[in-house]
Design a protein around this motif. Structure first.
Motif, PDB file in Angstrom:
ATOM      1  N   VAL A  22       0.848  -1.194   0.000  1.00 34.37           N
ATOM      2  CA  VAL A  22       0.000   0.000   0.000  1.00 34.37           C
ATOM      3  C   VAL A  22       0.884   1.243   0.000  1.00 34.37           C
ATOM      4  O   VAL A  22       2.020   1.214   0.490  1.00 34.37           O
ATOM      5  CB  VAL A  22      -0.936   0.037   1.220  1.00 34.37           C
ATOM      6  N   VAL A  23       0.352   2.320  -0.545  1.00 31.15           N
ATOM      7  CA  VAL A  23       1.033   3.610  -0.519  1.00 31.15           C
ATOM      8  C   VAL A  23       0.564   4.373   0.709  1.00 31.15           C
ATOM      9  O   VAL A  23      -0.637   4.591   0.892  1.00 31.15           O
ATOM     10  CB  VAL A  23       0.745   4.416  -1.792  1.00 31.15           C
ATOM     11  N   VAL A  24       1.498   4.750   1.546  1.00 30.96           N
ATOM     12  CA  VAL A  24       1.188   5.543   2.732  1.00 30.96           C
ATOM     13  C   VAL A  24       1.203   7.018   2.396  1.00 30.96           C
ATOM     14  O   VAL A  24       0.328   7.786   2.787  1.00 30.96           O
ATOM     15  CB  VAL A  24       2.185   5.232   3.866  1.00 30.96           C
ATOM     16  N   SER A  25       2.224   7.439   1.641  1.00 29.94           N
ATOM     17  CA  SER A  25       2.347   8.835   1.230  1.00 29.94           C
ATOM     18  C   SER A  25       3.075   8.892  -0.097  1.00 29.94           C
ATOM     19  O   SER A  25       4.179   8.343  -0.223  1.00 29.94           O
ATOM     20  CB  SER A  25       3.106   9.644   2.281  1.00 29.94           C
ATOM     21  N   ILE A  76       6.474   6.894   0.793  1.00 25.73           N
ATOM     22  CA  ILE A  76       6.410   5.936   1.891  1.00 25.73           C
ATOM     23  C   ILE A  76       5.380   4.876   1.532  1.00 25.73           C
ATOM     24  O   ILE A  76       4.265   5.192   1.121  1.00 25.73           O
ATOM     25  CB  ILE A  76       5.991   6.607   3.210  1.00 25.73           C
ATOM     26  N   SER A  77       5.763   3.623   1.702  1.00 28.41           N
ATOM     27  CA  SER A  77       4.832   2.526   1.444  1.00 28.41           C
ATOM     28  C   SER A  77       4.942   1.507   2.569  1.00 28.41           C
ATOM     29  O   SER A  77       5.740   1.660   3.495  1.00 28.41           O
ATOM     30  CB  SER A  77       5.118   1.878   0.086  1.00 28.41           C
ATOM     31  N   ALA A  78       4.114   0.485   2.491  1.00 22.61           N
ATOM     32  CA  ALA A  78       4.139  -0.551   3.522  1.00 22.61           C
ATOM     33  C   ALA A  78       3.631  -1.847   2.921  1.00 22.61           C
ATOM     34  O   ALA A  78       2.897  -1.840   1.924  1.00 22.61           O
ATOM     35  CB  ALA A  78       3.291  -0.156   4.725  1.00 22.61           C
ATOM     36  N   ARG A  79       4.027  -2.951   3.510  1.00 29.47           N
ATOM     37  CA  ARG A  79       3.486  -4.266   3.149  1.00 29.47           C
ATOM     38  C   ARG A  79       2.609  -4.730   4.317  1.00 29.47           C
ATOM     39  O   ARG A  79       3.054  -4.749   5.464  1.00 29.47           O
ATOM     40  CB  ARG A  79       4.593  -5.266   2.859  1.00 29.47           C
ATOM     41  N   ILE A  80       1.378  -5.086   3.997  1.00 28.86           N
ATOM     42  CA  ILE A  80       0.430  -5.531   5.010  1.00 28.86           C
ATOM     43  C   ILE A  80       0.253  -7.035   4.910  1.00 28.86           C
ATOM     44  O   ILE A  80       0.137  -7.588   3.807  1.00 28.86           O
ATOM     45  CB  ILE A  80      -0.934  -4.832   4.834  1.00 28.86           C
ATOM     46  N   PHE A  81       0.236  -7.691   6.066  1.00 31.38           N
ATOM     47  CA  PHE A  81       0.064  -9.139   6.147  1.00 31.38           C
ATOM     48  C   PHE A  81      -1.228  -9.426   6.912  1.00 31.38           C
ATOM     49  O   PHE A  81      -1.400  -8.967   8.041  1.00 31.38           O
ATOM     50  CB  PHE A  81       1.251  -9.777   6.865  1.00 31.38           C
ATOM     51  N   LEU A  82      -2.101 -10.202   6.298  1.00 27.86           N
ATOM     52  CA  LEU A  82      -3.380 -10.564   6.911  1.00 27.86           C
ATOM     53  C   LEU A  82      -3.387 -12.064   7.157  1.00 27.86           C
ATOM     54  O   LEU A  82      -3.325 -12.858   6.214  1.00 27.86           O
ATOM     55  CB  LEU A  82      -4.539 -10.180   5.989  1.00 27.86           C
ATOM     56  N   PRO A  83      -3.450 -12.501   8.427  1.00 27.74           N
ATOM     57  CA  PRO A  83      -3.464 -13.943   8.695  1.00 27.74           C
ATOM     58  C   PRO A  83      -4.775 -14.567   8.225  1.00 27.74           C
ATOM     59  O   PRO A  83      -5.738 -13.867   7.907  1.00 27.74           O
ATOM     60  CB  PRO A  83      -3.325 -14.012  10.218  1.00 27.74           C
ATOM     61  N   LYS A  84      -4.798 -15.873   8.194  1.00 30.19           N
ATOM     62  CA  LYS A  84      -6.011 -16.580   7.788  1.00 30.19           C
ATOM     63  C   LYS A  84      -7.148 -16.225   8.743  1.00 30.19           C
ATOM     64  O   LYS A  84      -7.024 -16.339   9.956  1.00 30.19           O
ATOM     65  CB  LYS A  84      -5.767 -18.092   7.813  1.00 30.19           C
ATOM     66  N   ILE A  85      -8.252 -15.770   8.181  1.00 32.86           N
ATOM     67  CA  ILE A  85      -9.386 -15.320   8.992  1.00 32.86           C
ATOM     68  C   ILE A  85     -10.276 -16.518   9.320  1.00 32.86           C
ATOM     69  O   ILE A  85     -10.905 -17.099   8.437  1.00 32.86           O
ATOM     70  CB  ILE A  85     -10.187 -14.231   8.260  1.00 32.86           C
ATOM     71  N   GLN A  86     -10.297 -16.865  10.596  1.00 31.60           N
ATOM     72  CA  GLN A  86     -11.136 -17.975  11.054  1.00 31.60           C
ATOM     73  C   GLN A  86     -12.534 -17.498  11.416  1.00 31.60           C
ATOM     74  O   GLN A  86     -13.522 -18.210  11.196  1.00 31.60           O
ATOM     75  CB  GLN A  86     -10.480 -18.646  12.271  1.00 31.60           C
ATOM     76  N   ASP A  87     -12.614 -16.293  11.977  1.00 31.81           N
ATOM     77  CA  ASP A  87     -13.893 -15.727  12.415  1.00 31.81           C
ATOM     78  C   ASP A  87     -13.972 -14.287  11.910  1.00 31.81           C
ATOM     79  O   ASP A  87     -13.312 -13.400  12.455  1.00 31.81           O
ATOM     80  CB  ASP A  87     -13.989 -15.758  13.945  1.00 31.81           C
ATOM     81  N   LYS A 124     -11.618   4.385  13.168  1.00 29.85           N
ATOM     82  CA  LYS A 124     -13.078   4.416  13.080  1.00 29.85           C
ATOM     83  C   LYS A 124     -13.626   3.523  11.962  1.00 29.85           C
ATOM     84  O   LYS A 124     -14.830   3.533  11.697  1.00 29.85           O
ATOM     85  CB  LYS A 124     -13.549   5.855  12.877  1.00 29.85           C
ATOM     86  N   GLY A 125     -12.715   2.751  11.333  1.00 27.19           N
ATOM     87  CA  GLY A 125     -13.159   1.830  10.297  1.00 27.19           C
ATOM     88  C   GLY A 125     -13.449   2.477   8.964  1.00 27.19           C
ATOM     89  O   GLY A 125     -14.098   1.867   8.100  1.00 27.19           O
ATOM     90  N   ASN A 126     -12.942   3.684   8.749  1.00 25.18           N
ATOM     91  CA  ASN A 126     -13.182   4.366   7.480  1.00 25.18           C
ATOM     92  C   ASN A 126     -11.899   4.901   6.856  1.00 25.18           C
ATOM     93  O   ASN A 126     -11.894   5.924   6.177  1.00 25.18           O
ATOM     94  CB  ASN A 126     -14.182   5.510   7.673  1.00 25.18           C
ATOM     95  N   GLY A 127     -10.789   4.193   7.107  1.00 26.68           N
ATOM     96  CA  GLY A 127      -9.515   4.589   6.527  1.00 26.68           C
ATOM     97  C   GLY A 127      -9.380   4.105   5.096  1.00 26.68           C
ATOM     98  O   GLY A 127     -10.292   3.493   4.530  1.00 26.68           O
ATOM     99  N   PRO A 128      -8.236   4.344   4.461  1.00 23.22           N
ATOM    100  CA  PRO A 128      -8.057   3.992   3.054  1.00 23.22           C
ATOM    101  C   PRO A 128      -7.822   2.510   2.781  1.00 23.22           C
ATOM    102  O   PRO A 128      -7.907   2.087   1.624  1.00 23.22           O
ATOM    103  CB  PRO A 128      -6.833   4.813   2.636  1.00 23.22           C
ATOM    104  N   GLU A 129      -7.541   1.698   3.805  1.00 22.79           N
ATOM    105  CA  GLU A 129      -7.192   0.291   3.574  1.00 22.79           C
ATOM    106  C   GLU A 129      -8.263  -0.635   4.157  1.00 22.79           C
ATOM    107  O   GLU A 129      -8.524  -0.664   5.354  1.00 22.79           O
ATOM    108  CB  GLU A 129      -5.822  -0.018   4.195  1.00 22.79           C
ATOM    109  N   ALA A 130      -8.867  -1.435   3.280  1.00 24.38           N
ATOM    110  CA  ALA A 130      -9.996  -2.291   3.664  1.00 24.38           C
ATOM    111  C   ALA A 130      -9.616  -3.330   4.712  1.00 24.38           C
ATOM    112  O   ALA A 130     -10.411  -3.616   5.626  1.00 24.38           O
ATOM    113  CB  ALA A 130     -10.575  -2.975   2.426  1.00 24.38           C
ATOM    114  N   TRP A 131      -8.443  -3.934   4.603  1.00 30.65           N
ATOM    115  CA  TRP A 131      -8.061  -4.964   5.573  1.00 30.65           C
ATOM    116  C   TRP A 131      -8.043  -4.396   6.989  1.00 30.65           C
ATOM    117  O   TRP A 131      -8.479  -5.055   7.942  1.00 30.65           O
ATOM    118  CB  TRP A 131      -6.698  -5.547   5.225  1.00 30.65           C
ATOM    119  N   LEU A 132      -7.531  -3.187   7.149  1.00 33.45           N
ATOM    120  CA  LEU A 132      -7.501  -2.577   8.468  1.00 33.45           C
ATOM    121  C   LEU A 132      -8.900  -2.166   8.915  1.00 33.45           C
ATOM    122  O   LEU A 132      -9.264  -2.323  10.080  1.00 33.45           O
ATOM    123  CB  LEU A 132      -6.557  -1.377   8.467  1.00 33.45           C
TER     124      LEU A 132
END
Length: 284
Positions: free
Chosen positions: A47-50, A55-66, A139-147
């Motif tokens: 993702v692009v931070v700025s 500035i960028s970042a790599r996001i890691f999302l673990p396997k979603i069980q629930d 607040k759940g309304n940022g630019p990145e859906a995973w977060l």
């Protein structure tokens, strides 16, 4: 001109500077794209931070069980002497992906600008901007859906809370940290030309700053054969004496050197460090 081109002005642990201004780094960094791990189920993306400071970042999302369960967030800042390595390198990608799977956390690994091409404090500023970007999802309304969908930002893991009033910062984990007091000090001073000397709080936190550390607990890892071993122990002792009221732990890996845990993730001591890392994050 050829003789000037080959004359060395400065030489440090990780790079040399020629008199014509060229910089030769001794460590090269290969980068790989994000991918989904079919074994652990960890997904990753960049993702692009700025765009202004790149500035960028790599996001890691673990396997979603629930899908209804919110996950803690690990904000990861890689090492490399401020001048090499990358959030996108194979060994950092694999390590942070493993942490995300083991701890069941969303990990955000920041890709900051490197010195000396971008003098310190660029790396600090980029990391702070990336942390603020993560906090913008509270607040759940940022630019990145995973977060937005999966992050519990009431329980984030990082160092201090200045400027992040809506995010609860639970803890900080320092693995083989550097705060000055070694042969690398001259390199840091060169990379930070507008420095205040070896007592600069950008290098060595003052006692009053340690006392205000904005999290509840800290875990420090040191390695017996690491040239930074004493630095880690000194930070531990100074934080303990500062009056900071949180929970403080230190772990020393006997017989190991600096960043041994990154070289082979199947190594038993590397696995033990990862499990301790994950256990610390998930303490209640």
């Amino acid at each position: 001109m050829d003789s000037l081109r080959n004359e060395i002005a400065h030489e440090f642990r990780f790079f040399r500077v020629y008199k014509d201004g060229r910089i030769q780094k001794f460590e090269s960094t290969r980068k790989i794209p994000p991918y989904d791990d079919q074994i652990t189920g960890v997904r990753s993306k960049d993702v692009v931070v700025s765009s202004e400071a790149a500035i960028s970042a790599r996001i890691f999302l673990p396997k979603i069980q629930d899908p209804t369960r919110k996950l803690p967030v690990l904000f990861y800042v890689h090492g490399g002497g401020f001048c090499f390595e990358s959030a996108f390198s194979p060994r950092l990608h694999n390590y942070v992906s493993t942490l995300a799977a083991e701890a069941d956390v969303i990990a955000v690994s920041v890709e900051y600008r490197l010195a000396p091409e971008h003098p310190i404090p660029a790396c600090y500023d980029d990391s702070w901007a990336a942390l603020q970007w993560v906090a913008s999802h509270v607040k759940g309304n940022g630019p990145e859906a995973w977060l937005n969908h999966h992050a519990n930002l009431d329980r984030a893991t990082r160092v201090r809370s200045n400027g992040l009033p809506s995010v609860k910062l639970i803890g900080a984990i320092l693995v083989h940290p550097y705060f000055g007091g070694t042969d690398d000090d001259k390199m840091w001073l060169y990379m930070c030309p507008e420095n205040g000397g070896l007592e600069d709080p950008s290098l060595k936190p003052a006692i009053e700053d340690l006392a205000r550390l904005g999290c509840e607990r800290v875990l420090v890892f040191v390695a017996e054969k690491d040239h930074l071993r004493e630095v880690g122990w000194r930070y531990y002792e100074e934080l303990k004496k500062s009056g900071w009221g949180g929970n403080l732990q230190i772990v020393e890996n006997e017989g190991e050197d600096h960043c041994f845990h990154l070289e082979d993730l199947s190594y038993v001591k590397a696995q033990a460090l990862i499990k301790q890392f994950a256990s610390f994050i998930n303490q209640e």
